[in-house]
Write an enzyme that holds these catalytic residues in place. Structure first.
Site, mmCIF file in Angstrom:
data_model
loop_
_atom_site.group_PDB
_atom_site.id
_atom_site.type_symbol
_atom_site.label_atom_id
_atom_site.label_comp_id
_atom_site.label_asym_id
_atom_site.label_seq_id
_atom_site.Cartn_x
_atom_site.Cartn_y
_atom_site.Cartn_z
ATOM 1 N N GLY A 16 0.837 -1.207 0.000
ATOM 2 C CA GLY A 16 0.000 0.000 0.000
ATOM 3 C C GLY A 16 0.866 1.249 0.000
ATOM 4 N N ARG A 19 0.323 5.658 -1.644
ATOM 5 C CA ARG A 19 -0.133 6.946 -1.108
ATOM 6 C C ARG A 19 -0.262 6.816 0.424
ATOM 7 N NH1 ARG A 19 -6.683 6.927 -2.573
ATOM 8 N NH2 ARG A 19 -7.249 5.816 -0.664
ATOM 9 N N ASN A 93 1.136 -2.737 5.346
ATOM 10 C CA ASN A 93 0.372 -1.498 5.552
ATOM 11 C C ASN A 93 -0.930 -1.471 4.760
ATOM 12 O OD1 ASN A 93 0.108 1.678 5.861
ATOM 13 N ND2 ASN A 93 0.090 1.234 3.659
ATOM 14 N N SER A 152 -4.549 -0.725 14.252
ATOM 15 C CA SER A 152 -5.300 0.529 14.457
ATOM 16 C C SER A 152 -5.765 0.569 15.907
ATOM 17 C CB SER A 152 -6.521 0.554 13.539
ATOM 18 O OG SER A 152 -7.382 1.630 13.877
ATOM 19 N N TYR A 166 -13.674 -3.954 9.621
ATOM 20 C CA TYR A 166 -12.369 -3.285 9.724
ATOM 21 C C TYR A 166 -11.761 -3.525 11.109
ATOM 22 C CZ TYR A 166 -8.945 0.540 9.734
ATOM 23 O OH TYR A 166 -7.780 1.282 9.828
ATOM 24 N N THR A 169 -10.414 -7.036 11.609
ATOM 25 C CA THR A 169 -9.115 -7.324 10.967
ATOM 26 C C THR A 169 -7.971 -6.686 11.744
ATOM 27 O OG1 THR A 169 -9.222 -5.402 9.469
ATOM 28 C CG2 THR A 169 -10.107 -7.496 8.655
ATOM 29 N N LYS A 170 -8.206 -5.495 12.277
ATOM 30 C CA LYS A 170 -7.131 -4.791 12.973
ATOM 31 C C LYS A 170 -6.816 -5.475 14.303
ATOM 32 C CE LYS A 170 -6.344 -1.980 9.694
ATOM 33 N NZ LYS A 170 -5.070 -2.017 8.977
ATOM 34 N N ILE A 199 -5.297 9.475 11.404
ATOM 35 C CA ILE A 199 -4.190 10.037 10.631
ATOM 36 C C ILE A 199 -4.771 10.662 9.362
ATOM 37 C CG2 ILE A 199 -1.963 9.534 9.531
ATOM 38 C CD1 ILE A 199 -2.028 8.842 12.563
HETATM 39 P P1 NAD Z 1 -5.051 5.013 2.007
HETATM 40 O O1 NAD Z 1 -6.349 4.527 1.494
HETATM 41 O O2 NAD Z 1 -4.742 6.462 1.925
HETATM 42 O O3 NAD Z 1 -3.875 4.190 1.325
HETATM 43 C C1 NAD Z 1 -3.928 2.786 1.240
HETATM 44 C C2 NAD Z 1 -3.045 2.316 0.103
HETATM 45 O O4 NAD Z 1 -3.179 0.890 0.027
HETATM 46 C C3 NAD Z 1 -3.482 2.872 -1.247
HETATM 47 O O5 NAD Z 1 -2.363 3.290 -1.974
HETATM 48 C C4 NAD Z 1 -4.182 1.685 -1.908
HETATM 49 O O6 NAD Z 1 -4.095 1.714 -3.333
HETATM 50 C C5 NAD Z 1 -3.423 0.517 -1.308
HETATM 51 N N1 NAD Z 1 -4.197 -0.723 -1.330
HETATM 52 C C6 NAD Z 1 -5.508 -0.869 -1.001
HETATM 53 N N2 NAD Z 1 -5.902 -2.126 -1.196
HETATM 54 C C7 NAD Z 1 -4.819 -2.810 -1.652
HETATM 55 C C8 NAD Z 1 -4.595 -4.151 -2.045
HETATM 56 N N3 NAD Z 1 -5.588 -5.054 -2.053
HETATM 57 N N4 NAD Z 1 -3.347 -4.505 -2.448
HETATM 58 C C9 NAD Z 1 -2.352 -3.612 -2.484
HETATM 59 N N5 NAD Z 1 -2.515 -2.317 -2.147
HETATM 60 C C10 NAD Z 1 -3.725 -1.925 -1.732
HETATM 61 O O7 NAD Z 1 -4.984 4.519 3.528
HETATM 62 P P2 NAD Z 1 -4.082 5.024 4.781
HETATM 63 O O8 NAD Z 1 -4.914 5.925 5.617
HETATM 64 O O9 NAD Z 1 -2.741 5.464 4.299
HETATM 65 O O10 NAD Z 1 -3.990 3.649 5.573
HETATM 66 C C11 NAD Z 1 -2.841 2.818 5.533
HETATM 67 C C12 NAD Z 1 -2.979 1.772 6.623
HETATM 68 O O11 NAD Z 1 -3.089 2.422 7.891
HETATM 69 C C13 NAD Z 1 -4.231 0.892 6.491
HETATM 70 O O12 NAD Z 1 -3.927 -0.429 6.872
HETATM 71 C C14 NAD Z 1 -5.195 1.523 7.475
HETATM 72 O O13 NAD Z 1 -6.145 0.609 7.936
HETATM 73 C C15 NAD Z 1 -4.236 1.943 8.568
HETATM 74 N N6 NAD Z 1 -4.769 2.980 9.454
HETATM 75 C C16 NAD Z 1 -5.110 4.203 8.974
HETATM 76 C C17 NAD Z 1 -5.620 5.170 9.849
HETATM 77 C C18 NAD Z 1 -6.030 6.540 9.377
HETATM 78 O O14 NAD Z 1 -6.637 7.279 10.180
HETATM 79 N N7 NAD Z 1 -5.721 6.938 8.155
HETATM 80 C C19 NAD Z 1 -5.773 4.858 11.208
HETATM 81 C C20 NAD Z 1 -5.405 3.590 11.663
HETATM 82 C C21 NAD Z 1 -4.895 2.657 10.773
#
Ligand code: NAD
Length: 259
Positions: A16, A19, A93, A152, A166, A169-170, A199
């Site tokens: 991931g 981005r 990630n 998370s 969600y 899974t976390k 975030i």
């Molecule tokens: P985001 O959606 O901005 O980025 C996720 C990236 O993963 C994207 O580039 C997407 O194309 C890629 N992706 C999605 N499905 C995929 C797949 N099947 N195979 C390969 N790549 C894939 O998300 P984010 O906010 O940067 O989140 C990143 C991680 O952090 C996630 O696991 C999310 O659950 C976790 N997280 C985020 C937050 C938050 O507040 N943003 C909080 C806690 C945990």
């Protein structure tokens, strides 16, 4: 904050990485001297992230793969390692949090479709398993490895802004982490989880603004976190400074959850 050169000679795989948090994690590792495999299922995002990294003089390669697809993961790991070398650092990630529900994006359990439940488990949990399984032989061969999975706060306690698939899974990634740490410790491999709070990324922007504001106010530091702040924790956990840290869940949440 990066520790220049601290990861020189290593190869990191970040899923991931196109981005958001994943891109910040990948960039932090590349800036610290690791060769980085930028894996994302969105080929254009992965290629752009790796292109910018290489323009900065970092070692990087883009690979397009769906982490939930076994064959796609195997091909991506093969291409990445042929280009940069064996992977000894992995950050699981990639994750999704569909905003299909009626409560500002959150879906209540009574309206959740089984197909959506399965897809979230496939990407967030099975994806981490498939990628980990694909690189662990290289780490065991090296007698060294670092695995970090992005969990998370929602995997540790109730958060009313996310849906049950969600959160499930976390939470599962935490059990995955602790048991892997037990299995892989004797091979010199540490395994930890990072639990971000809210975030500021494209993923969270799908949530209603009032819901994100409520989280901000409930966070002692009174703001959302940044992808770089999550990357900083990951960079520590994959460094030699964290050599005696394994099986842990490290919150990066501004104090939103204190246990
Ligand atoms: P985001 O959606 O901005 O980025 C996720 C990236 O993963 C994207 O580039 C997407 O194309 C890629 N992706 C999605 N499905 C995929 C797949 N099947 N195979 C390969 N790549 C894939 O998300 P984010 O906010 O940067 O989140 C990143 C991680 O952090 C996630 O696991 C999310 O659950 C976790 N997280 C985020 C937050 C938050 O507040 N943003 C909080 C806690 C945990």
């Amino acid at each position: 904050m990066t520790d220049a050169g601290s990861h020189a000679g290593r190869v990191a795989l970040v899923t991931g990485a196109g981005r958001g948090i994943g891109r910040a994690i990948a960039d932090a590792h590349a800036a610290a001297g690791a060769g980085v495999i930028y894996l994302d299922h969105d080929r254009a995002l992965a290629e752009e992230a790796a292109r910018v990294a290489m323009a900065r003089g970092w070692r990087a390669v883009a690979v397009a793969a769906d982490v939930a697809d076994e064959a796609s993961v195997a091909a991506a790991v093969r291409h990445g390692t042929e280009t940069l070398g064996p992977v000894t650092l992995l950050v699981n990630n990639a994750g999704i949090s569909p905003k299909s529900g009626s409560a500002g994006g959150k879906a209540f359990v009574w309206e959740m479709q089984a197909a959506e439940w399965r897809r979230v488990l496939d990407v967030n949990l099975t994806g981490a398993f498939l990628v980990t399984r694909a690189v662990v032989p290289q780490m065991r061969e090296a007698g060294y490895g670092r695995i970090v999975s992005i969990s998370s706060v929602a995997g540790r306690t109730y958060c009313d802004i996310v849906s049950v698939h969600y959160a499930a899974t976390k939470a599962a990634l935490i059990g995955f982490t602790k048991h892997l740490a037990g299995e892989l410790g004797p091979s010199g491999i540490t395994v930890n989880a990072v639990a971000p709070g809210r975030i500021d990324t494209p993923l969270m922007r799908g949530t209603a603004a009032e819901a994100n504001e409520a989280v901000r106010l409930a966070t002692p530091l009174q703001r959302l976190g940044t992808p770089d702040e999550v990357a900083g924790m990951c960079l520590f956990l994959t460094s030699d400074k964290a050599a005696f840290v394994t099986g842990q869940v490290c919150d990066v949440a501004g104090g939103w959850l204190m246990t």
